[in-house]
Design an enzyme around this catalytic site. Structure first.
Site, short mmCIF file in Angstrom:
data_model
loop_
_atom_site.label_atom_id
_atom_site.label_comp_id
_atom_site.label_asym_id
_atom_site.label_seq_id
_atom_site.Cartn_x
_atom_site.Cartn_y
_atom_site.Cartn_z
N THR A 47 0.84 -1.21 0.00
CA THR A 47 0.00 0.00 0.00
C THR A 47 0.86 1.25 0.00
OG1 THR A 47 0.01 -0.04 2.41
CG2 THR A 47 -1.90 -1.02 1.31
N LYS A 98 8.60 0.21 3.12
CA LYS A 98 9.72 0.52 4.02
C LYS A 98 9.26 0.93 5.42
CE LYS A 98 11.24 3.05 0.77
NZ LYS A 98 11.45 2.88 -0.62
N GLU A 132 12.55 -8.06 1.41
CA GLU A 132 13.75 -7.81 0.60
C GLU A 132 13.68 -6.50 -0.17
OE1 GLU A 132 16.78 -9.65 0.25
OE2 GLU A 132 17.21 -7.74 -0.73
N VAL A 152 15.03 -2.50 0.61
CA VAL A 152 16.38 -1.94 0.40
C VAL A 152 16.87 -2.40 -0.97
CG1 VAL A 152 18.76 -1.90 1.27
CG2 VAL A 152 16.88 -2.06 2.88
N GLY A 162 8.74 5.83 -12.47
CA GLY A 162 8.32 5.02 -11.31
C GLY A 162 9.41 4.83 -10.27
N GLU A 200 9.19 8.16 -4.87
CA GLU A 200 8.08 7.84 -3.96
C GLU A 200 6.87 8.68 -4.36
OE1 GLU A 200 8.37 5.47 -1.32
OE2 GLU A 200 10.12 5.13 -2.55
N ASP A 212 14.21 8.73 2.40
CA ASP A 212 14.11 7.36 1.90
C ASP A 212 15.43 6.61 2.16
OD1 ASP A 212 12.72 5.34 -0.06
OD2 ASP A 212 14.75 5.60 -0.83
N LYS A 239 16.43 3.33 4.70
CA LYS A 239 17.18 2.11 4.35
C LYS A 239 18.38 1.93 5.29
CE LYS A 239 15.45 2.53 -0.31
NZ LYS A 239 15.59 3.24 -1.56
N GLY A 242 12.05 0.97 -9.31
CA GLY A 242 11.38 0.61 -10.56
C GLY A 242 10.30 -0.43 -10.31
N1 HSE Z 1 11.98 5.97 -4.24
C1 HSE Z 1 12.89 4.90 -4.00
C2 HSE Z 1 14.19 5.18 -4.71
C3 HSE Z 1 12.27 3.62 -4.46
O1 HSE Z 1 14.22 6.07 -5.56
O2 HSE Z 1 15.20 4.53 -4.43
C4 HSE Z 1 12.97 2.40 -4.01
O3 HSE Z 1 13.07 2.32 -2.61
#
Ligand code: HSE
Length: 358
Positions: free
Chosen positions: A98, A127, A151, A154, A208, A211, A222, A226, A324
Site C-alpha cells: 500500500t 519501508k 527484501e 532496500v 516510477g 516515492e 528514503d 534504508k 522501478g
Molecule cells: N523511491 C525509492 C528510490 C524507491 O528512488 O530509491 C525504491 O526504494
C-alpha cells in the site's frame, strides 16, 4: 506447493509483480514447485474483489491499467476492505504494497501485524513498517510460525538483505556504505548531463523511481529509512530515523555539479553506518563528492550500490537496480521463493520427517 495470495494495495509494484508471476508461471512450477493463485486484490482507490477460486490476473491488470475499478471485474465478492481481505479470505500469503507514510509506517504496519497475528505469511516492499519495527515484526512472524519477507525495502530486487543475512552469514558485519536511493542518483546523473533539477525529478517520477511524495527521496529520508533497516537487521543495532544525520540533494546546484566535473569528481548521495568501538552506531545520509576513480562514481542512473564491511572478507559490494516497478516487483518473487522454502522446512519439521537433533 500451492500459494493463495491477496494483494493489499495494487499500485505499480503490485502490477510489476503480477506481470512477473504471469510470465514465469511455468518456470515457477517446474523449477520451484510453486503454483500461485491470486484470490483477492484490495486497493484504497481501485476498490476490491475476492474469488476463493482465483482471479484472472490478466483481466485484473487490464482493468486497472485502463483506469477501471475492480468492481468492474465480472465475478467475485466486492467491497471487502483491507483488513477484511486479510482476515476473511482464503489467502495464506499477504502481499502488502500500500501507499504508506514512511515515518509512521501506517497503514501498512497495521496490515502486516494483523496478517501475522492471523497466521498469514507477509511479503512486503513497504519501508515504513520495516523502518519502525523490523525486529519486532520478525519476532511476531516467528511466534506465529509464519514468514515475513521484506527484501524489496532496500535496493529493490537487488538482493542486498539476502546477501547480508544469508549468503554472508557467519561474518561479523561492522558497517556499510552506499548509494541507497535510485531517484536521487538518477537526478544527479541527468543534472550532470545538463538537465534541470525539476525536469530530472519529473522524469524520475514518470519512470516510477520516486516515492508518491518525492520529498522523501530528495531530502534523503528514503535513504535514511534504508540505513535504519540495514542497521537494525544487518548490524543488529537499534537505530531510529532521528539517529541518522541527514542531508538531501536539494542544496546541490548545477554550478556545484559543474565544479565537481572540472575536478574529475561526481556528487553522490551516500548512506552509511558503522559500529563504533564503544558499540554505538554512527549513521548518516549526505551528498559526497567522490573522485571518478572511486567505484561509486561509476554507479549512475537509478542503479544503487552497497558495500558491507565484513570481518572475513573485508568489503563486499553489490550493485544493481534500486527502484522501478518490475525491479521492485522482483523483490517479492525473491521473498515468495524463500517463503516456500520456509514453509517446506516447517512442514517437514511438523510431520517429523526432518531430523532436527543428533
Ligand atoms: N523511491 C525509492 C528510490 C524507491 O528512488 O530509491 C525504491 O526504494
Amino acid at each position: 506447493m500451492y500459494v493463495n495470495i491477496a494483494f493489499i494495495g495494487y499500485g505499480t509494484v503490485a502490477q510489476g509483480f503480477t506481470e512477473i508471476l504471469l510470465e514465469k508461471e511455468s518456470m515457477l512450477k517446474k523449477e520451484h514447485d510453486l503454483q500461485v493463485k491470486v484470490v483477492a486484490v484490495s486497493d484504497i482507490k481501485k476498490s476490491s474483489v475476492y474469488d476463493a477460486d482465483g482471479l484472472n490476473m490478466r483481466e485484473i491488470l487490464s482493468l486497472v491499467q485502463n483506469g477501471k475499478s475492480l468492481e468492474d471485474y465480472p465475478k467475485g465478492i466486492k467491497g471487502k476492505n483491507s483488513l477484511e481481505t486479510i482476515t476473511q479470505t482464503n489467502a495464506d500469503t499477504i502481499i502488502e504494497v500500500t501507499y504508506t507514510d514512511v515515518k509512521t509506517g501506517k497503514p501498512a504496519l497495521t496490515h502486516i501485524k494483523t496478517a501475522l497475528d492471523a497466521g498469514k505469511h507477509v511479503l512486503s516492499t513497504n519501508k515504513g513498517p520495516a523502518v519502525k519495527q523490523a525486529a519486532e515484526l520478525l519476532e511476531t512472524a516467528r511466534q506465529n510460525n509464519v514468514y515475513y519477507g521484506f527484501e524489496g525495502t532496500v535496493l529493490a530486487g537487488t538482493p542486498a538483505l539476502n546477501l547480508a543475512r544469508n549468503t554472508l552469514a557467519g561474518n561479523n558485519i561492522m558497517g556499510f556504505k552506499g548509494i541507497l536511493n535510485g531517484t536521487t542518483n538518477y537526478i544527479l546523473t541527468r543534472m550532470e548531463e545538463g538537465m534541470s533539477y525539476q525536469e530530472a525529478l519529473k522524469k524520475a517520477q514518470k519512470l516510477g523511481y520516486a516515492e508518491a511524495d518525492p520529498t522523501g527521496d530528495v531530502e534523503g529520508l528514503d535513504a535514511a529509512g534504508k540505513v535504519v533497516i540495514l542497521t537494525n537487521v544487518v548490524l543488529k543495532k537499534k537505530l531510529d530515523w532521528s539517529d541518522v544525520r541527514r542531508e538531501g540533494i536539494t542544496g546541490i546546484t548545477p554550478d556545484d555539479i559543474q565544479k565537481a566535473k572540472n575536478q574529475h569528481m561526481r556528487w553522490k548521495l551516500i548512506g552509511q553506518a558503522e559500529i563504533q568501538k564503544d558499540g554505538s552506531v554512527r549513521a548518516s545520509v549526505s551528498p559526497e563528492k567522490v573522485p571518478l576513480s572511486d567505484p561509486l562514481a561509476g554507479v549512475n542512473e537509478a542503479i544503487n550500490a552497497l558495500t558491507f564491511i565484513t570481518d572475513e572478507l573485508g568489503p563486499v559490494t553489490i550493485v544493481g537496480p534500486g527502484a522501478g516497478r518490475r525491479e521492485t516487483g522482483f523483490a517479492l518473487l525473491i521473498d515468495l521463493i524463500q517463503m516456500k522454502d520456509y514453509r517446506k522446512q516447517k512442514d517437514l519439521k511438523e510431520t517429523g520427517h526432518l531430523k532436527t537433533k543428533n
